[in-house]
Scaffold this motif. Structure first.
Motif, PDB file in Angstrom:
ATOM      1  N   ARG A 191       0.825  -1.211   0.000  1.00  0.00           N
ATOM      2  CA  ARG A 191       0.000   0.000   0.000  1.00  0.00           C
ATOM      3  C   ARG A 191       0.864   1.268   0.000  1.00  0.00           C
ATOM      4  NH1 ARG A 191      -5.438   0.223   3.245  1.00  0.00           N
ATOM      5  NH2 ARG A 191      -6.289   2.009   2.177  1.00  0.00           N
ATOM      6  N   THR A 247       1.214   3.839  -3.151  1.00  0.00           N
ATOM      7  CA  THR A 247       0.830   5.226  -2.889  1.00  0.00           C
ATOM      8  C   THR A 247       1.981   6.171  -3.219  1.00  0.00           C
ATOM      9  OG1 THR A 247      -0.707   4.534  -1.160  1.00  0.00           O
ATOM     10  CG2 THR A 247       0.004   6.837  -1.120  1.00  0.00           C
ATOM     11  N   THR A 248       3.179   5.801  -2.824  1.00  0.00           N
ATOM     12  CA  THR A 248       4.361   6.605  -3.126  1.00  0.00           C
ATOM     13  C   THR A 248       4.590   6.683  -4.630  1.00  0.00           C
ATOM     14  OG1 THR A 248       5.371   5.980  -1.030  1.00  0.00           O
ATOM     15  CG2 THR A 248       6.845   6.833  -2.723  1.00  0.00           C
ATOM     16  N   ASP A 289       1.930   8.952  -6.242  1.00  0.00           N
ATOM     17  CA  ASP A 289       2.241  10.361  -5.996  1.00  0.00           C
ATOM     18  C   ASP A 289       3.356  10.853  -6.922  1.00  0.00           C
ATOM     19  OD1 ASP A 289       0.322  10.480  -4.013  1.00  0.00           O
ATOM     20  OD2 ASP A 289       1.762  10.262  -2.360  1.00  0.00           O
ATOM     21  N   LYS A 328      -5.615   3.540  -7.589  1.00  0.00           N
ATOM     22  CA  LYS A 328      -6.305   3.724  -6.310  1.00  0.00           C
ATOM     23  C   LYS A 328      -7.117   2.476  -5.926  1.00  0.00           C
ATOM     24  CE  LYS A 328      -6.605   7.064  -4.097  1.00  0.00           C
ATOM     25  NZ  LYS A 328      -5.889   7.451  -2.886  1.00  0.00           N
ATOM     26  N   ILE A 363      -4.655  -0.031  -4.644  1.00  0.00           N
ATOM     27  CA  ILE A 363      -4.178   0.354  -3.312  1.00  0.00           C
ATOM     28  C   ILE A 363      -5.219   0.007  -2.250  1.00  0.00           C
ATOM     29  CG2 ILE A 363      -3.655   2.342  -1.827  1.00  0.00           C
ATOM     30  CD1 ILE A 363      -2.368   3.639  -4.371  1.00  0.00           C
ATOM     31  N   GLU A 364      -6.460   0.323  -2.529  1.00  0.00           N
ATOM     32  CA  GLU A 364      -7.511   0.151  -1.531  1.00  0.00           C
ATOM     33  C   GLU A 364      -8.041  -1.281  -1.425  1.00  0.00           C
ATOM     34  OE1 GLU A 364     -10.334   3.128  -2.674  1.00  0.00           O
ATOM     35  OE2 GLU A 364      -8.922   4.750  -2.268  1.00  0.00           O
TER      36      GLU A 364
END
Length: 71
Positions: A4, A8-9, A12, A31, A34-35
């Motif tokens: 995760r 996320t990194t 970004d 996303k 990730i989720e």
């Protein structure tokens, strides 16, 4: 590093570098992964994730590692 945090990194960085727009399908797919994990993707999303997004994520992380080592 957890999956995760890693994703996320990477997301970004891709947004910061202009490779992915926040309103793009690619952003929504990352996303989702990730989720909820990659298993929630339909066939078309999975194809985009595997063929286009994973290479971008790997490139961002490789470049980040090379930059950190050279500093």
């Amino acid at each position: 590093m957890s999956r995760r945090i890693f994703l996320t990194t990477a997301l970004d960085r891709l947004v910061d570098e202009g490779q992915i727009s926040r309103r793009s399908n690619a952003h929504r797919i990352i996303k989702l992964v990730i989720e909820n994990g990659v298993t929630v993707l339909d066939d078309d999303q999975r194809t985009l994730y595997d063929n286009e997004l994973i290479p971008k994520i790997e490139d961002v992380q490789i470049l980040r590692g090379a930059t950190a080592r050279s500093a």
